[in-house]
Enzyme design. Structure first.
Site, mmCIF file in Angstrom:
data_model
loop_
_atom_site.group_PDB
_atom_site.id
_atom_site.type_symbol
_atom_site.label_atom_id
_atom_site.label_comp_id
_atom_site.label_asym_id
_atom_site.label_seq_id
_atom_site.Cartn_x
_atom_site.Cartn_y
_atom_site.Cartn_z
ATOM 1 N N ASP A 1 -4.244 -16.421 -54.899
ATOM 2 C CA ASP A 1 -5.299 -16.926 -54.004
ATOM 3 C C ASP A 1 -6.403 -15.872 -53.943
ATOM 4 O OD1 ASP A 1 -5.059 -19.279 -51.543
ATOM 5 O OD2 ASP A 1 -6.715 -17.864 -51.432
ATOM 6 N N TYR B 1 -17.864 -32.694 -53.354
ATOM 7 C CA TYR B 1 -16.397 -32.635 -53.372
ATOM 8 C C TYR B 1 -15.822 -33.851 -54.111
ATOM 9 C CZ TYR B 1 -11.586 -32.359 -51.652
ATOM 10 O OH TYR B 1 -10.210 -32.297 -51.569
HETATM 11 N N1 LIG Z 1 -6.085 -31.237 -46.992
HETATM 12 C C1 LIG Z 1 -6.443 -32.393 -47.481
HETATM 13 O O1 LIG Z 1 -6.592 -33.385 -46.745
HETATM 14 C C2 LIG Z 1 -6.652 -32.548 -48.973
HETATM 15 C C3 LIG Z 1 -6.841 -33.844 -49.453
HETATM 16 C C4 LIG Z 1 -7.024 -34.022 -50.821
HETATM 17 C C5 LIG Z 1 -7.020 -32.944 -51.689
HETATM 18 N N2 LIG Z 1 -6.842 -31.682 -51.184
HETATM 19 C C6 LIG Z 1 -6.868 -30.589 -52.148
HETATM 20 O O2 LIG Z 1 -5.700 -29.814 -52.032
HETATM 21 C C7 LIG Z 1 -5.944 -28.480 -52.446
HETATM 22 C C8 LIG Z 1 -5.441 -27.526 -51.385
HETATM 23 O O3 LIG Z 1 -6.168 -27.763 -50.187
HETATM 24 P P1 LIG Z 1 -5.606 -27.441 -48.731
HETATM 25 O O4 LIG Z 1 -5.811 -28.653 -47.927
HETATM 26 O O5 LIG Z 1 -4.285 -26.801 -48.805
HETATM 27 O O6 LIG Z 1 -6.739 -26.421 -48.261
HETATM 28 P P2 LIG Z 1 -6.676 -24.936 -47.665
HETATM 29 O O7 LIG Z 1 -8.079 -24.631 -47.324
HETATM 30 O O8 LIG Z 1 -5.616 -24.861 -46.626
HETATM 31 O O9 LIG Z 1 -6.197 -24.081 -48.923
HETATM 32 C C9 LIG Z 1 -7.008 -23.868 -50.025
HETATM 33 C C10 LIG Z 1 -6.737 -22.483 -50.569
HETATM 34 O O10 LIG Z 1 -7.559 -22.279 -51.739
HETATM 35 C C11 LIG Z 1 -8.034 -20.954 -51.687
HETATM 36 N N3 LIG Z 1 -9.248 -20.800 -52.489
HETATM 37 C C12 LIG Z 1 -10.505 -21.215 -52.211
HETATM 38 N N4 LIG Z 1 -11.353 -20.838 -53.171
HETATM 39 C C13 LIG Z 1 -10.615 -20.165 -54.097
HETATM 40 C C14 LIG Z 1 -10.915 -19.536 -55.326
HETATM 41 N N5 LIG Z 1 -12.157 -19.484 -55.819
HETATM 42 N N6 LIG Z 1 -9.915 -18.955 -56.023
HETATM 43 C C15 LIG Z 1 -8.651 -18.987 -55.540
HETATM 44 N N7 LIG Z 1 -8.305 -19.553 -54.372
HETATM 45 C C16 LIG Z 1 -9.280 -20.141 -53.662
HETATM 46 C C17 LIG Z 1 -8.272 -20.681 -50.219
HETATM 47 O O11 LIG Z 1 -8.346 -19.286 -49.948
HETATM 48 C C18 LIG Z 1 -7.083 -21.371 -49.577
HETATM 49 O O12 LIG Z 1 -5.987 -20.500 -49.425
HETATM 50 C C19 LIG Z 1 -7.461 -28.389 -52.686
HETATM 51 O O13 LIG Z 1 -7.737 -28.505 -54.058
HETATM 52 C C20 LIG Z 1 -7.980 -29.594 -51.932
HETATM 53 O O14 LIG Z 1 -9.221 -30.043 -52.423
HETATM 54 C C21 LIG Z 1 -6.652 -31.470 -49.858
#
Ligand SMILES: NC(=O)c1ccc[n+]([C@@H]2O[C@H](COP(=O)([O-])OP(=O)(O)OC[C@H]3O[C@@H](n4cnc5c(N)ncnc54)[C@H](O)[C@@H]3O)[C@@H](O)[C@H]2O)c1
Length: 250
Positions: free
Chosen positions: A37, A153
């Site tokens: 991360d 997004y």
């Molecule tokens: N939470 C939702 O409702 C949801 C829905 C659909 C898709 N997603 C996708 O799931 C994945 C995880 O999301 P989440 O909900 O756990 O979000 P989150 O914000 O809890 O976690 C995302 C993580 O990615 C890390 N990150 C951001 N930019 C980065 C980079 N350049 N390099 C490395 N790490 C980086 C952040 O530090 C964070 O720890 C994402 O791709 C998100 O788009 C989430």
């Protein structure tokens, strides 16, 4: 508790939410996990207390970081069997196509799309060297529906969905033994999910639109990823696994 025993798996964005839950579940099911991360403190917390996991600081938009991490895995663990391309950002909310800036658009695509491209590019040779592997790209329900308030997004996740199929077919036709699939979470209660639903009234309205009647948990997505990383899914490639409480079926 050994669905992925002996596999070495890299999980990006593992410092929070879905990535953290996935790293923990894969480790509990026997994998050696490299949790990465951009948030060093978050990812250290993820691996704390897990014997077969270690943390890496990793900006997935940067090619040099990918080279360093994959080379490090081959040197230390000696193989790479799985990659979960999960790191992502949603950007400011709301951001319509009329209010989105070029800087914000490029930032979102550099992490959400370029990061996934670089992961596939650098992991596939390492997996071939290891006899094959499985890549899971975290896309979104946003890849399948219009997202007026999350314009960049939605576009980024649509690109991940399509690119996943390209990698899957290219690897399959070339006989690489590398599978590539996407997962499509609905609304999951993580820091990202909470950031786009800040007030209680809106949260309740969205919750009511989910046929199952509740938001997803990070573990709901982690179980889907576990299946796709494991050999149970050996005949699955180029597929999209929607985990959304039924929203996409309405
Ligand atoms: N939470 C939702 O409702 C949801 C829905 C659909 C898709 N997603 C996708 O799931 C994945 C995880 O999301 P989440 O909900 O756990 O979000 P989150 O914000 O809890 O976690 C995302 C993580 O990615 C890390 N990150 C951001 N930019 C980065 C980079 N350049 N390099 C490395 N790490 C980086 C952040 O530090 C964070 O720890 C994402 O791709 C998100 O788009 C989430």
């Amino acid at each position: 508790m050994s669905r992925v025993a002996d596999k070495v798996v890299l999980v990006t964005g593992a410092g929070s939410g879905i990535g953290r839950a996935t790293a923990k579940l894969l480790a509990a099911e026997g994998a050696t996990v490299i949790a990465s991360d951009i948030d060093s403190a978050g990812v250290s917390q993820t691996v704390a207390g897990i014997a077969k996991a270690r943390a890496e600081t990793h900006d997935t938009a940067k090619e040099a970081d990918w080279k360093r991490i994959i080379e490090g895995i081959l040197a230390r663990e000696g193989r790479l069997d799985g990659l979960v391309n999960n790191a992502g950002i949603s950007g400011p909310f709301p951001a319509t196509f009329e209010t989105e800036t070029v800087e914000q658009w490029q930032k979102i695509l550099s992490i959400n799309v370029q990061g996934v491209f670089l992961g596939c590019k650098h992991a596939v040779p390492a997996m071939r060297q290891s006899g094959g592997g499985s890549i899971v790209n975290t896309s979104s329900l946003a890849a399948l529906l219009g997202t007026p308030d999350l314009s960049a997004y939605g576009a980024s996740k649509g690109a991940v969905r399509q690119f996943t199929k390209t990698v899957a077919i290219d690897c399959a036709r070339k006989g690489y033994k590398v599978r590539c699939n996407s997962v499509h979470p609905g609304v999951i209660m993580t820091p990202m999910g909470e950031s786009i639903l800040p007030d209680e009234r809106k949260r309740e309205r969205v919750r009511k639109a989910i046929p199952i009647g509740e938001f997803g948990a990070p573990e709901d997505i982690a179980y889907g990823i576990l299946y796709l990383i494991s050999d149970e899914s050996r005949f699955v490639t180029g597929a999209e696994l929607v985990i959304d409480g039924g929203m996409n079926a309405i």
